[in-house]
Scaffold this active site. Structure first.
Site, short mmCIF file in Angstrom:
data_model
loop_
_atom_site.label_atom_id
_atom_site.label_comp_id
_atom_site.label_asym_id
_atom_site.label_seq_id
_atom_site.Cartn_x
_atom_site.Cartn_y
_atom_site.Cartn_z
N TYR A 55 20.41 -8.85 17.09
CA TYR A 55 21.22 -10.07 17.08
C TYR A 55 21.60 -10.43 18.52
O TYR A 55 22.45 -9.78 19.13
CB TYR A 55 22.47 -9.92 16.20
CG TYR A 55 22.18 -9.71 14.72
CD1 TYR A 55 20.91 -9.97 14.20
CD2 TYR A 55 23.16 -9.28 13.84
CE1 TYR A 55 20.64 -9.78 12.85
CE2 TYR A 55 22.89 -9.10 12.49
CZ TYR A 55 21.62 -9.34 12.01
OH TYR A 55 21.35 -9.16 10.67
N PRO A 213 24.70 -14.36 1.71
CA PRO A 213 25.28 -14.53 0.36
C PRO A 213 25.70 -15.97 0.07
O PRO A 213 25.88 -16.32 -1.10
CB PRO A 213 26.50 -13.60 0.39
CG PRO A 213 26.86 -13.47 1.83
CD PRO A 213 25.56 -13.53 2.58
N ALA A 215 23.78 -18.50 1.10
CA ALA A 215 22.54 -19.24 1.41
C ALA A 215 22.72 -20.00 2.71
O ALA A 215 22.49 -21.20 2.81
CB ALA A 215 22.15 -20.16 0.26
N GLY A 217 25.21 -21.06 4.15
CA GLY A 217 26.20 -22.16 4.14
C GLY A 217 25.95 -23.18 3.04
O GLY A 217 26.85 -23.94 2.67
N LEU A 219 25.70 -22.76 -0.08
CA LEU A 219 26.54 -22.50 -1.26
C LEU A 219 28.04 -22.67 -0.99
O LEU A 219 28.87 -22.15 -1.71
CB LEU A 219 26.25 -21.09 -1.80
CG LEU A 219 24.88 -20.94 -2.46
CD1 LEU A 219 24.57 -19.48 -2.77
CD2 LEU A 219 24.80 -21.78 -3.74
N THR A 220 28.36 -23.41 0.07
CA THR A 220 29.76 -23.77 0.30
C THR A 220 29.95 -25.23 -0.12
O THR A 220 31.07 -25.72 -0.15
CB THR A 220 30.14 -23.65 1.79
OG1 THR A 220 29.34 -24.62 2.52
CG2 THR A 220 29.83 -22.28 2.33
N GLY A 221 28.84 -25.92 -0.40
CA GLY A 221 28.91 -27.33 -0.78
C GLY A 221 29.01 -28.26 0.42
O GLY A 221 29.22 -29.46 0.27
N LYS A 222 28.80 -27.71 1.63
CA LYS A 222 29.05 -28.53 2.83
C LYS A 222 28.05 -29.67 3.03
O LYS A 222 28.31 -30.59 3.78
CB LYS A 222 29.18 -27.67 4.07
CG LYS A 222 27.92 -26.98 4.55
CD LYS A 222 28.24 -26.13 5.78
CE LYS A 222 27.04 -25.33 6.21
NZ LYS A 222 27.33 -24.44 7.33
N1 LIG Z 1 19.07 -7.54 7.20
C1 LIG Z 1 18.62 -8.74 7.35
O1 LIG Z 1 17.39 -8.96 7.42
C2 LIG Z 1 19.58 -9.91 7.47
C3 LIG Z 1 19.08 -11.22 7.49
C4 LIG Z 1 19.99 -12.27 7.59
C5 LIG Z 1 21.35 -11.99 7.67
N2 LIG Z 1 21.81 -10.70 7.68
C6 LIG Z 1 23.26 -10.39 7.72
O2 LIG Z 1 23.91 -11.17 6.72
C7 LIG Z 1 25.00 -11.89 7.32
C8 LIG Z 1 25.27 -13.16 6.55
O3 LIG Z 1 24.14 -14.01 6.54
P1 LIG Z 1 24.15 -15.46 7.23
O4 LIG Z 1 25.25 -15.49 8.23
O5 LIG Z 1 22.79 -15.77 7.65
O6 LIG Z 1 24.41 -16.43 6.01
P2 LIG Z 1 25.63 -16.71 5.00
O7 LIG Z 1 26.60 -15.62 5.01
O8 LIG Z 1 24.99 -17.08 3.72
O9 LIG Z 1 26.25 -18.05 5.58
C9 LIG Z 1 27.11 -18.01 6.68
C10 LIG Z 1 27.55 -19.42 7.08
O10 LIG Z 1 28.28 -20.03 6.03
C11 LIG Z 1 29.40 -20.73 6.56
N3 LIG Z 1 30.61 -20.12 5.93
C12 LIG Z 1 30.94 -18.82 5.84
N4 LIG Z 1 32.07 -18.65 5.10
C13 LIG Z 1 32.44 -19.89 4.72
C14 LIG Z 1 33.51 -20.37 3.95
N5 LIG Z 1 34.40 -19.56 3.39
N6 LIG Z 1 33.61 -21.71 3.74
C15 LIG Z 1 32.70 -22.56 4.27
N7 LIG Z 1 31.65 -22.15 5.03
C16 LIG Z 1 31.53 -20.83 5.24
C17 LIG Z 1 29.35 -20.57 8.06
O11 LIG Z 1 28.60 -21.67 8.60
P3 LIG Z 1 29.27 -22.91 9.42
O12 LIG Z 1 30.48 -22.38 10.12
O13 LIG Z 1 28.18 -23.34 10.32
O14 LIG Z 1 29.59 -23.93 8.38
C18 LIG Z 1 28.53 -19.33 8.23
O15 LIG Z 1 27.82 -19.27 9.43
C19 LIG Z 1 24.54 -12.08 8.77
O16 LIG Z 1 25.62 -12.42 9.62
C20 LIG Z 1 23.93 -10.74 9.04
O17 LIG Z 1 24.94 -9.79 9.35
C21 LIG Z 1 20.94 -9.66 7.55
#
Ligand SMILES: NC(=O)c1ccc[n+]([C@@H]2O[C@H](COP(=O)([O-])OP(=O)(O)OC[C@H]3O[C@@H](n4cnc5c(N)ncnc54)[C@H](OP(=O)(O)O)[C@@H]3O)[C@@H](O)[C@H]2O)c1
Length: 344
Positions: A55, A213, A215, A217, A219-222
Site C-alpha cells: 500500500y 466490504p 464495494a 463505497g 454500498l454507502t449509496g453515495k
Molecule cells: N487483500 C486484498 O487483496 C485487499 C484488496 C482490497 C482491499 N483490501 C483491504 O480492505 C480494505 C477496505 O477495502 P476498500 O477500502 O477498497 O473498500 P471499502 O471498504 O469497500 O470502501 C471504502 C470507501 O468507502 C467510503 N466509506 C467508508 N465508510 C463509509 C461510511 N461509513 N459512510 C460513507 N462512506 C464510507 C470511503 O470512500 P470516500 O471517503 O471516498 O467516500 C472509503 O474509502 C482496504 O483498506 C484494505 O485494507 C485488501
C-alpha cells in the site's frame, strides 16, 4: 464495541476493523486529518488496522507506525507479504534473497516490522497466491516467524479453497492454526458463498475477513443521487473483476457477455432497487446504508466474519463503529439477498 477472536487463536480484536489501503496523504487527505481519524477509531473501540507492504509502497505501514508511536495506545496490526503473483505482476524487489524464494517472506516481514516500529505483527498474511505454487514452503517460513516471536497469527488473502486447505495443512504440521482468510465479499460480491471459500472457513474455524466490504463505497449509496460520479479507477477495477480472469466468480456467465457488458456495481440504475431496500431497512434501525451493508456481513450465520471497511474521516470512524452492538433480522437479510439476486 464488540470484540472477537481471530480464528482459533486467542487474539482479541474489535469486530469491525479499519482498512488503511488509502492512507496515502495527498492534496485532499492530509496526514493530520488521517491522524485524527486514527485517534477517533481508537476512541470508538476500533483497534484492528489492516495494511500491507504494497500500500503506497510502504507508506501506509510507515504512517501507521508513526501514528501508533504518537498516540501511544495499543492496537492490533494486520499486514501482508506480497509474493511473486499473477494478480500483481509488479513483484516487490528483495535485497538479500531472490524474490522467488519463500525466504523472501522473512525479509519482507523485517521490513514491515521496521516501518511499523513494532517487534511483532498480530496478523501476518500472504497477500496473493504465489505464482510459483510453493504455498507449503511459505507457510514453513511463516511458522518460523511465529516461533521467533515476530508474528502472532497467520492469514492468507485471495486464495482458492484448495490453496487455503494447503496452507492450513502446512501450518498444522507446526501446530499453528490458519487464523484468517481475506477475500472480496459484500452484498453485491457474493462469490465466496458458492466458490467454497466460506465452506472451508466454516469447516476449519477460520475467520473470513471481507475486503472492500462497502464495494469501495458503492454500498454507502453515495452515487444514487447522480451528484457524485463513479470514479474512473473503480470503473476500471470493477471491469477487470467482472471479466473474472482469476476464475473467482464461477457463475457461468460467458466471457463474451462479460466483455461487452457493464459491471453491475458501477451501474447506478441497476443498483437502485437494492439501494432502496437497504435504505428502507436502514431507516427502520436509525442507521445508514453503509451500516446496513457492514451489518449484513456481521450477521451471517455459522461463520465468523470480520469486515475491514476503508475509513478516511472522523465521520466514517463514527459511522462504522455504529455497526457493532445490533444485528439485522433474518427476514431483513433474506430481503436484501433476494433483491440483490434480482439485480444480477
Ligand atoms: N487483500 C486484498 O487483496 C485487499 C484488496 C482490497 C482491499 N483490501 C483491504 O480492505 C480494505 C477496505 O477495502 P476498500 O477500502 O477498497 O473498500 P471499502 O471498504 O469497500 O470502501 C471504502 C470507501 O468507502 C467510503 N466509506 C467508508 N465508510 C463509509 C461510511 N461509513 N459512510 C460513507 N462512506 C464510507 C470511503 O470512500 P470516500 O471517503 O471516498 O467516500 C472509503 O474509502 C482496504 O483498506 C484494505 O485494507 C485488501
Amino acid at each position: 464495541m464488540e470484540y472477537c477472536k481471530l480464528g482459533k487463536t486467542d487474539i482479541s480484536v474489535s469486530s469491525i476493523g479499519v482498512g488503511t489501503m488509502l492512507w496515502l496523504p495527498n492534496r485532499n487527505l492530509s496526514k493530520d486529518d488521517l491522524f485524527k481519524t486514527y485517534q477517533k477509531c481508537i476512541d470508538n473501540g476500533l483497534d484492528f488496522f489492516d495494511t500491507a507492504e504494497i500500500y503506497g509502497n510502504g507508506t501506509s505501514e510507515k504512517l501507521l507506525g508513526e501514528f501508533m508511536k504518537k498516540d501511544g495506545r495499543k492496537v492490533k496490526i494486520a499486514t501482508k507479504f506480497a509474493p511473486p503473483s499473477r494478480m500483481n505482476p509488479l513483484t516487490q524487489k528483495r535485497k538479500n534473497v531472490s524474490k522467488e524464494d519463500p525466504a523472501a517472506l522473512m525479509e519482507a516481514l523485517d521490513g514491515s516490522l521496521e516501518r511499523l516500529g513494532v517487534d511483532c505483527i498480530d496478523l501476518y498474511q500472504v497477500h496473493m497466491p504465489p505464482r510459483n505454487g510453493r504455498i507449503s514452503e511459505y507457510m514453513d517460513v511463516m511458522a518460523q516467524a511465529v516461533k521467533e516471536g515476530k508474528v502472532r497469527a497467520v492469514g492468507v488473502c485471495n486464495f482458492s479453497k484448495v490453496q487455503i486447505e494447503e496452507a492450513y495443512k502446512a501450518l498444522k504440521n507446526h501446530n499453528i492454526p490458519l487464523a484468517t482468510v481475506m477475500a472480496g465479499y459484500n452484498v453485491i460480491r457474493r462469490y465466496p458463498e458458492s466458490n467454497g471459500i466460506m465452506d472451508v472457513c466454516r469447516e476449519l474455524g477460520i475467520t473470513l475477513i471481507p475486503y472492500a466490504p462497502l464495494a469501495e463505497g458503492t454500498l454507502t449509496g453515495k452515487y444514487r443521487s447522480g451528484d457524485r460520479k463513479v470514479p474512473l479507477q473503480y470503473i476500471v477495477t470493477s471491469y477487470f473483476g467482472h471479466l473474472d480472469l482469476t476464475k473467482e466468480r464461477n457463475d457461468n456467465v460467458p466471457f463474451i457477455r462479460r466483455l461487452f457488458s457493464k459491471p453491475r456495481e458501477v451501474d447506478v440504475k441497476r443498483m437502485e432497487p437494492l439501494m432502496a431496500v437497504m435504505d428502507e431497512i436502514a431507516k427502520c434501525h436509525d442507521k445508514s446504508i453503509a451500516q446496513v451493508a457492514l451489518n449484513w456481513l456481521l450477521s451471517a450465520d455459522d461463520i465468523h466474519i470480520l469486515p475491514i471497511p476503508g475509513i478516511k474521516s472522523i465521520k466514517q470512524a463514527d459511522d462504522n463503529a455504529g455497526v457493532a452492538g445490533w444485528r439485522l433480522s433474518k427476514e431483513e437479510r433474506i430481503r436484501i439477498n433476494h433483491i440483490e439476486e434480482q439485480t444480477r
